[in-house]
Design a protein around this motif. Structure first.
Motif, mmCIF file in Angstrom:
data_model
loop_
_atom_site.group_PDB
_atom_site.id
_atom_site.type_symbol
_atom_site.label_atom_id
_atom_site.label_comp_id
_atom_site.label_asym_id
_atom_site.label_seq_id
_atom_site.Cartn_x
_atom_site.Cartn_y
_atom_site.Cartn_z
ATOM 1 N N SER A 14 0.833 -1.205 0.000
ATOM 2 C CA SER A 14 0.000 0.000 0.000
ATOM 3 C C SER A 14 0.861 1.247 0.000
ATOM 4 O O SER A 14 0.708 2.139 0.822
ATOM 5 C CB SER A 14 -0.985 0.005 1.172
ATOM 6 N N GLY A 15 1.815 1.276 -0.942
ATOM 7 C CA GLY A 15 2.488 2.536 -1.260
ATOM 8 C C GLY A 15 1.560 3.312 -2.180
ATOM 9 O O GLY A 15 0.348 3.055 -2.248
ATOM 10 N N LYS A 46 8.891 2.544 3.000
ATOM 11 C CA LYS A 46 9.482 1.553 2.089
ATOM 12 C C LYS A 46 10.294 0.494 2.814
ATOM 13 O O LYS A 46 10.311 -0.667 2.429
ATOM 14 C CB LYS A 46 10.412 2.249 1.097
ATOM 15 N N GLY A 54 13.392 11.374 -3.050
ATOM 16 C CA GLY A 54 13.583 12.818 -3.191
ATOM 17 C C GLY A 54 12.263 13.567 -3.064
ATOM 18 O O GLY A 54 12.223 14.764 -2.838
ATOM 19 N N ASP A 55 11.152 12.826 -3.280
ATOM 20 C CA ASP A 55 9.790 13.331 -3.040
ATOM 21 C C ASP A 55 9.329 14.415 -4.009
ATOM 22 O O ASP A 55 8.351 15.113 -3.743
ATOM 23 C CB ASP A 55 9.637 13.855 -1.594
ATOM 24 N N ARG A 107 6.155 13.127 2.294
ATOM 25 C CA ARG A 107 5.820 11.795 1.796
ATOM 26 C C ARG A 107 4.938 10.973 2.764
ATOM 27 O O ARG A 107 3.923 10.404 2.340
ATOM 28 C CB ARG A 107 7.118 11.064 1.473
ATOM 29 N N VAL A 131 4.273 -10.209 2.666
ATOM 30 C CA VAL A 131 3.997 -11.020 1.465
ATOM 31 C C VAL A 131 5.284 -11.756 1.082
ATOM 32 O O VAL A 131 6.329 -11.138 0.889
ATOM 33 C CB VAL A 131 3.545 -10.125 0.284
ATOM 34 N N THR A 193 20.933 4.573 -3.834
ATOM 35 C CA THR A 193 20.647 5.972 -3.504
ATOM 36 C C THR A 193 20.587 6.188 -1.991
ATOM 37 O O THR A 193 20.315 5.254 -1.238
ATOM 38 C CB THR A 193 19.272 6.388 -4.067
ATOM 39 N N GLY A 194 20.834 7.411 -1.619
ATOM 40 C CA GLY A 194 20.686 7.759 -0.212
ATOM 41 C C GLY A 194 20.303 9.209 -0.104
ATOM 42 O O GLY A 194 20.619 10.007 -0.983
ATOM 43 N N SER A 294 17.105 1.630 -3.228
ATOM 44 C CA SER A 294 17.512 1.486 -4.630
ATOM 45 C C SER A 294 16.382 1.915 -5.547
ATOM 46 O O SER A 294 15.210 1.833 -5.173
ATOM 47 C CB SER A 294 17.830 0.029 -4.940
ATOM 48 N N ASP A 314 7.170 0.688 -8.798
ATOM 49 C CA ASP A 314 8.559 0.214 -8.783
ATOM 50 C C ASP A 314 8.682 -1.293 -8.959
ATOM 51 O O ASP A 314 9.742 -1.778 -9.380
ATOM 52 C CB ASP A 314 9.237 0.616 -7.465
ATOM 53 N N GLY A 325 12.635 9.559 -11.535
ATOM 54 C CA GLY A 325 11.318 9.963 -11.018
ATOM 55 C C GLY A 325 10.334 8.803 -11.171
ATOM 56 O O GLY A 325 9.951 8.443 -12.282
ATOM 57 N N GLY A 326 9.951 8.236 -10.044
ATOM 58 C CA GLY A 326 9.064 7.067 -10.092
ATOM 59 C C GLY A 326 7.703 7.335 -9.489
ATOM 60 O O GLY A 326 6.803 6.498 -9.550
ATOM 61 N N ILE A 327 7.539 8.551 -8.887
ATOM 62 C CA ILE A 327 6.245 8.839 -8.260
ATOM 63 C C ILE A 327 5.181 8.952 -9.351
ATOM 64 O O ILE A 327 4.103 8.339 -9.259
ATOM 65 C CB ILE A 327 6.322 10.136 -7.416
ATOM 66 N N ALA A 330 4.208 5.670 -10.779
ATOM 67 C CA ALA A 330 3.521 4.864 -9.747
ATOM 68 C C ALA A 330 2.058 5.324 -9.644
ATOM 69 O O ALA A 330 1.129 4.495 -9.533
ATOM 70 C CB ALA A 330 4.225 5.003 -8.400
HETATM 71 C C1 LIG Z 1 16.540 7.836 -2.784
HETATM 72 C C2 LIG Z 1 15.419 7.869 -3.770
HETATM 73 C C3 LIG Z 1 15.030 9.089 -4.303
HETATM 74 C C4 LIG Z 1 13.932 9.159 -5.172
HETATM 75 N N1 LIG Z 1 13.520 10.397 -5.580
HETATM 76 C C5 LIG Z 1 12.405 10.503 -6.332
HETATM 77 C C6 LIG Z 1 11.876 11.784 -6.654
HETATM 78 O O1 LIG Z 1 12.349 12.836 -6.216
HETATM 79 N N2 LIG Z 1 10.782 11.835 -7.449
HETATM 80 C C7 LIG Z 1 10.184 10.708 -7.915
HETATM 81 O O2 LIG Z 1 9.210 10.819 -8.678
HETATM 82 N N3 LIG Z 1 10.630 9.477 -7.576
HETATM 83 C C8 LIG Z 1 11.716 9.333 -6.788
HETATM 84 N N4 LIG Z 1 12.135 8.091 -6.399
HETATM 85 C C9 LIG Z 1 11.352 6.899 -6.799
HETATM 86 C C10 LIG Z 1 10.045 6.773 -5.977
HETATM 87 O O3 LIG Z 1 10.336 6.900 -4.616
HETATM 88 C C11 LIG Z 1 9.378 5.421 -6.260
HETATM 89 O O4 LIG Z 1 9.256 5.305 -7.659
HETATM 90 C C12 LIG Z 1 8.003 5.259 -5.605
HETATM 91 O O5 LIG Z 1 8.113 5.161 -4.209
HETATM 92 C C13 LIG Z 1 7.305 3.987 -6.120
HETATM 93 O O6 LIG Z 1 6.103 3.773 -5.428
HETATM 94 P P1 LIG Z 1 5.479 2.322 -5.306
HETATM 95 O O7 LIG Z 1 4.136 2.500 -4.709
HETATM 96 O O8 LIG Z 1 5.564 1.610 -6.593
HETATM 97 O O9 LIG Z 1 6.438 1.492 -4.325
HETATM 98 P P2 LIG Z 1 6.952 1.796 -2.858
HETATM 99 O O10 LIG Z 1 6.912 3.248 -2.572
HETATM 100 O O11 LIG Z 1 8.263 1.110 -2.728
HETATM 101 O O12 LIG Z 1 5.860 1.078 -1.907
HETATM 102 C C14 LIG Z 1 5.866 -0.313 -1.706
HETATM 103 C C15 LIG Z 1 4.977 -0.670 -0.526
HETATM 104 O O13 LIG Z 1 4.965 -2.108 -0.411
HETATM 105 C C16 LIG Z 1 5.305 -2.497 0.922
HETATM 106 N N5 LIG Z 1 6.017 -3.786 0.855
HETATM 107 C C17 LIG Z 1 7.179 -4.033 0.207
HETATM 108 N N6 LIG Z 1 7.501 -5.341 0.322
HETATM 109 C C18 LIG Z 1 6.539 -5.920 1.064
HETATM 110 C C19 LIG Z 1 6.305 -7.261 1.481
HETATM 111 N N7 LIG Z 1 7.135 -8.263 1.181
HETATM 112 N N8 LIG Z 1 5.173 -7.524 2.190
HETATM 113 C C20 LIG Z 1 4.304 -6.523 2.484
HETATM 114 N N9 LIG Z 1 4.475 -5.240 2.121
HETATM 115 C C21 LIG Z 1 5.578 -4.939 1.410
HETATM 116 C C22 LIG Z 1 6.186 -1.361 1.431
HETATM 117 O O14 LIG Z 1 6.191 -1.358 2.842
HETATM 118 C C23 LIG Z 1 5.483 -0.147 0.822
HETATM 119 O O15 LIG Z 1 4.403 0.256 1.617
HETATM 120 C C24 LIG Z 1 13.248 7.976 -5.554
HETATM 121 C C25 LIG Z 1 13.663 6.748 -5.050
HETATM 122 C C26 LIG Z 1 14.728 6.688 -4.167
HETATM 123 C C27 LIG Z 1 15.123 5.349 -3.595
#
Ligand SMILES: Cc1cc2nc3c(=O)[nH]c(=O)nc-3n(C[C@H](O)[C@H](O)[C@H](O)COP(=O)(O)OP(=O)(O)OC[C@H]3O[C@@H](n4cnc5c(N)ncnc54)[C@H](O)[C@@H]3O)c2cc1C
Length: 481
Positions: A14-15, A46, A54-55, A107, A131, A193-194, A294, A314, A325-327, A330
């Motif tokens: 639930s991202g 995460k 980076g948000d 965030r 999971v 990344t950090g 990562s 992701d 940029g992955g937001i 997503a």
């Molecule tokens: C350092 C860094 C900087 C970034 N900067 C930017 C930026 O400035 N702008 C931008 O657009 N994008 C940026 N990104 C990318 C962006 O953060 C991601 O693309 C975005 O978070 C993807 O969202 P998501 O919902 O797909 O996955 P996620 O945000 O990774 O959410 C996954 C969810 O699944 C849950 N989960 C994972 N594994 C399990 C499991 N096994 N069982 C149960 N739950 C689980 C997690 O707890 C989380 O709630 C950055 C990424 C990083 C690492």
């Protein structure tokens, strides 16, 4: 234990992508189960490191959500409005606008809002569920298994499972062998990344290092080999600052310079070398001040669907290959995955065939440009700082560079530009490589405009994608110093 209640849709994670997929499907009246390892009050966290990101998000992506769901965003989840994102050359002499108006998010609050909306829309949320993998029957995903809050094994079943688990997904990586969704990502396509969130005193004004109204990206192969550093302003004198590196580029750079730097040492050096940021103090609200994670910077998985299975965000390597940029993707994929899952269930076909419409819609909305951008990313990683300085000054206009970030290939006027390139053999070679890269970008744009309309044509199309990307990887090798 198998849960007897069968669901229409399980959304794992639930991202942002997961909460939106669950909202869309629940609003169609379907029985939706949303699973996450986090407690409800830590929506979208995460890892133990927090909501590492980076948000920054473009306003256009928020508008996309609003076009499907009645939701409005404001402060505090939109922490700070920015006019644009600028990429700066290593010598700081060239500056390209990369993306227009957007926001730097708070965030944790943004994620909370999306999860609350999913639950309000009717999704059942099970927290603290880890999971571990997909349940497979007859070459189809029919649910997930994992450990509940009491560490007991449990299975949940549904007609469609949406994988929104992020880059470390335990679902995609445990799919049966198949030619649709790849299980592994090449390590060269991943950025380590950090980032820190700091409050600080402004030493003096210098918009090359900190701009309260714009997000800054610093290209610099010594400081962030194979990646970049960023300084994104937050509300008040606060900043989201970090770097991303490609491991292979970092190893090459260390070897050439006789250094042993790590992501961590480079991050600290990056903060220290910023002359505007004085007395930084970690802003640890939500325990989210410092973290590492990562991000994949390749095209999204060629297919986002398998029998009974869809992926969003992701988990499918969706971030923009140049900016990471992955937001945006997503958010887009979450909406489209939920919508298409509901449509497939309504038509009673949740096979690859029945789910294929999601591939088509995502490709049209966002995915058609990413393979071209991957080519440009691989090209950029093959250039040292001197060539990046020269190229940003002479090869591309600001307009062409801005267009690139949206997947438009530059129309280089060769005669005009070649005379600049002729200064120095390395620059000539970089320019002819740029022409090659742009040619490949055009090929990929054309290939993705012919995205297979059904699974039948997929194998041949995918083979073409792979072959062309191999050409690019064979031509351009990381060469940061
Ligand atoms: C350092 C860094 C900087 C970034 N900067 C930017 C930026 O400035 N702008 C931008 O657009 N994008 C940026 N990104 C990318 C962006 O953060 C991601 O693309 C975005 O978070 C993807 O969202 P998501 O919902 O797909 O996955 P996620 O945000 O990774 O959410 C996954 C969810 O699944 C849950 N989960 C994972 N594994 C399990 C499991 N096994 N069982 C149960 N739950 C689980 C997690 O707890 C989380 O709630 C950055 C990424 C990083 C690492």
């Amino acid at each position: 234990m198998t849960d007897k209640k069968d669901y229409d849709i399980i959304v794992a994670g639930s991202g942002m992508s997961g909460s939106l997929a669950a909202t869309m499907a629940a609003r169609k009246g379907l029985k939706v189960l949303l699973l996450d390892r986090n407690k409800r009050e830590e929506a979208g966290k995460k890892t133990n490191w927090g909501w590492v990101c980076g948000d920054a998000v473009a306003d256009s992506h928020l508008q996309f959500i609003k076009s499907y769901i009645d939701i409005s965003f404001d402060y505090p989840e939109l922490d700070k409005k920015v006019d644009g994102v600028y990429a700066l050359s290593p010598d700081l002499k060239s500056k390209f606008l990369f993306e227009g108006k957007g926001y730097v998010l708070n965030r944790p609050r943004f994620e909370q809002k999306l999860l609350d909306m999913a639950i309000k829309s009717g999704a059942e949320y099970v927290q603290e569920f880890e999971v571990e993998g997909p349940v497979i029957e007859n070459n189809s995903v029919v649910g997930v298994f994992g450990k509940d809050a009491n560490k007991e094994h449990r299975e949940y079943r549904a007609k469609v499972t949406i994988d929104a688990l992020g880059i470390a997904t335990t679902l995609r990586r445990r799919l049966p062998e198949n030619n649709f969704v790849e299980k592994m990502i090449d390590i060269d396509d991943i950025e380590s990344t950090g980032r820190y969130i700091y409050s600080f005193e402004v030493d003096h004004e210098d918009k090359l290092y900190y701009d309260p109204n714009n997000a800054l990206i610093h290209l610099n192969q010594r400081m962030a080999p194979g990646g970049y550093g960023w300084v994104f302003p937050k509300n008040g004198n606060r900043v989201n600052i970090g770097i991303g590196v490609q491991k292979r580029s970092l190893d090459i750079r260390n070897k050439k310079l006789g250094k042993t730097d790590t992501l961590h040492t480079l991050m600290d050096e990056y903060v220290k070398s910023n002359p505007v940021i004085k007395n930084p103090v970690l802003d640890n609200e939500f325990n989210n001040g410092k973290g590492y994670w990562s991000v994949a910077v390749r095209r999204q998985m060629e297919s986002l669907v398998f029998n009974g299975y869809m992926g969003a965000g992701d988990s499918m390597a969706m971030p923009n290959p140049i900016s990471a940029g992955g937001i945006g993707p997503a958010l887009v994929s979450g909406i489209l995955a939920g919508k298409n899952a509901a449509e497939a269930i309504e038509k009673n076909d949740t096979s690859v065939n029945g789910l294929w419409g999601y591939n088509l819609e995502f490709n049209k909305e966002y995915g058609n440009k990413t393979a071209g951008l991957e080519v440009f990313r691989i090209y950029l990683q093959s250039l040292n700082d001197d060539i990046i300085n020269y190229g940003m000054k002479n090869f591309l206009t600001s307009k062409e560079a801005e267009g690139l970030s949206y997947g438009k290939t530059p129309e280089l006027s060769l005669a005009a530009k070649f005379k600049f390139a002729l200064k120095g053999a390395a620059n000539v070679s970089a320019f002819s490589n740029l022409l090659f890269a742009i040619g490949k970008m055009k090929e990929f744009n054309a290939l993705y405009s012919r995205y297979p309309s059904s699974p039948k044509e997929f194998d041949a199309w995918k083979a073409e994608v792979k072959e062309r990307m191999e050409d690019v990887k064979n031509r351009f090798k990381p060469n940061p110093v």
